[in-house]
Design a protein around this motif. Structure first.
Motif, short mmCIF file in Angstrom:
data_model
loop_
_atom_site.label_atom_id
_atom_site.label_comp_id
_atom_site.label_asym_id
_atom_site.label_seq_id
_atom_site.Cartn_x
_atom_site.Cartn_y
_atom_site.Cartn_z
N CYS A 96 40.28 1.14 54.89
CA CYS A 96 39.21 2.04 54.45
C CYS A 96 39.46 2.55 53.03
O CYS A 96 38.52 2.64 52.22
CB CYS A 96 39.08 3.22 55.41
SG CYS A 96 38.42 2.77 57.02
N ALA A 97 40.70 2.86 52.72
CA ALA A 97 41.03 3.36 51.38
C ALA A 97 40.75 2.30 50.32
O ALA A 97 40.15 2.59 49.27
CB ALA A 97 42.49 3.80 51.32
N LEU A 113 30.50 2.78 50.51
CA LEU A 113 31.41 3.86 50.08
C LEU A 113 31.38 5.02 51.07
O LEU A 113 32.42 5.54 51.48
CB LEU A 113 31.03 4.33 48.68
CG LEU A 113 31.74 5.55 48.12
CD1 LEU A 113 33.23 5.30 47.97
CD2 LEU A 113 31.14 5.93 46.78
N GLY A 114 30.19 5.43 51.46
CA GLY A 114 30.05 6.55 52.40
C GLY A 114 30.65 6.24 53.76
O GLY A 114 31.34 7.08 54.35
N ILE A 115 30.42 5.04 54.25
CA ILE A 115 30.99 4.64 55.54
C ILE A 115 32.51 4.59 55.45
O ILE A 115 33.21 5.10 56.34
CB ILE A 115 30.40 3.29 56.00
CG1 ILE A 115 28.92 3.44 56.35
CG2 ILE A 115 31.19 2.72 57.18
CD1 ILE A 115 28.18 2.13 56.53
N ALA A 169 34.45 6.22 53.39
CA ALA A 169 34.98 7.58 53.24
C ALA A 169 34.99 8.31 54.57
O ALA A 169 35.98 8.97 54.92
CB ALA A 169 34.15 8.36 52.21
N GLY A 170 33.92 8.19 55.33
CA GLY A 170 33.86 8.83 56.64
C GLY A 170 34.91 8.29 57.58
O GLY A 170 35.63 9.05 58.26
N ALA A 171 35.05 6.97 57.61
CA ALA A 171 36.05 6.35 58.47
C ALA A 171 37.46 6.71 58.01
O ALA A 171 38.34 6.98 58.84
CB ALA A 171 35.87 4.83 58.48
N LEU A 172 37.66 6.75 56.71
CA LEU A 172 38.98 7.12 56.16
C LEU A 172 39.37 8.53 56.59
O LEU A 172 40.51 8.77 57.01
CB LEU A 172 38.95 7.02 54.63
CG LEU A 172 40.24 7.31 53.89
CD1 LEU A 172 41.32 6.30 54.25
CD2 LEU A 172 39.98 7.29 52.39
N LEU A 175 31.58 15.44 45.08
CA LEU A 175 31.09 14.83 43.84
C LEU A 175 30.20 13.62 44.12
O LEU A 175 29.23 13.37 43.41
CB LEU A 175 32.26 14.39 42.96
CG LEU A 175 32.95 15.45 42.13
CD1 LEU A 175 34.18 14.86 41.44
CD2 LEU A 175 32.00 16.05 41.11
N SER A 176 30.53 12.88 45.17
CA SER A 176 29.78 11.65 45.46
C SER A 176 28.34 11.93 45.86
O SER A 176 27.51 11.01 45.87
CB SER A 176 30.49 10.84 46.55
OG SER A 176 30.31 11.43 47.81
N ILE A 177 28.03 13.17 46.15
CA ILE A 177 26.65 13.53 46.48
C ILE A 177 25.74 13.27 45.28
O ILE A 177 24.59 12.82 45.45
CB ILE A 177 26.56 15.01 46.93
CG1 ILE A 177 27.29 15.19 48.26
CG2 ILE A 177 25.12 15.48 47.02
CD1 ILE A 177 27.49 16.64 48.67
#
Length: 148
Positions: free
Chosen positions: A12-13, A46-48, A50-53, A90-92
């Motif tokens: 994930c990272a 990226l969002g998936i 980050a959430g999984a990470l 920030l990714s928002i």
């Protein structure tokens, strides 16, 4: 089981870093119908990731590694977690911009982004990449038992 979760955490990272790098490259180039669609898909990945990470990382902290008490007394871990949250917030900014392009893309048009917005999105992505470097430094410090 611990090895599996360590693998998933690293997967994930690396996915997250790759997606950030792709976004950075795409936003700096000419915006076309194809690149705008790629930016949206990459941002979703990226969002998936980050959430999984975050979920897998917290599972490692609480169930598979040294235990929550160890990690929550580590300044390196707390710095790493805080920076991850900052990157998430920030990714928002790019996500909202990319999502605003849905109407134009459905109509088969290249979305418009003015120079100021493009600079802002590019700067945010650059900042996210820099924060990831600091997160990696914190991970290396943690692996050596530092900042406890």
């Amino acid at each position: 089981m611990s090895t599996l979760f360590a693998f998933l955490h690293h997967l994930c990272a690396f996915t997250l870093v790759s997606a950030l790098a792709i976004e950075f490259a795409l936003i700096r180039g000419e915006l076309t119908l194809s690149s705008a669609r790629r930016l949206q898909v990459t941002d979703l990945v990226l969002g998936i990731a980050a959430g999984a990470l975050l979920i897998i990382g917290l599972m490692r902290v609480f169930f598979f590694e040294k235990g929550a008490e160890y990690y929550f007394h580590s300044h390196a871990f707390l710095t790493k977690l805080a920076l991850f949250i900052v990157v998430g917030l920030l990714s928002i900014i790019p996500t909202v911009e990319f999502l605003s392009w849905r109407g134009a893309l459905k109509a088969g048009q290249v979305p418009s982004i003015d120079a100021k917005k493009r600079r802002r999105v590019t700067a945010v992505i650059h900042g996210e990449l820099f924060a990831v470097v600091i997160i990696l430094l914190c991970a290396a410090i943690m692996a050596r038992g530092g900042w406890v």
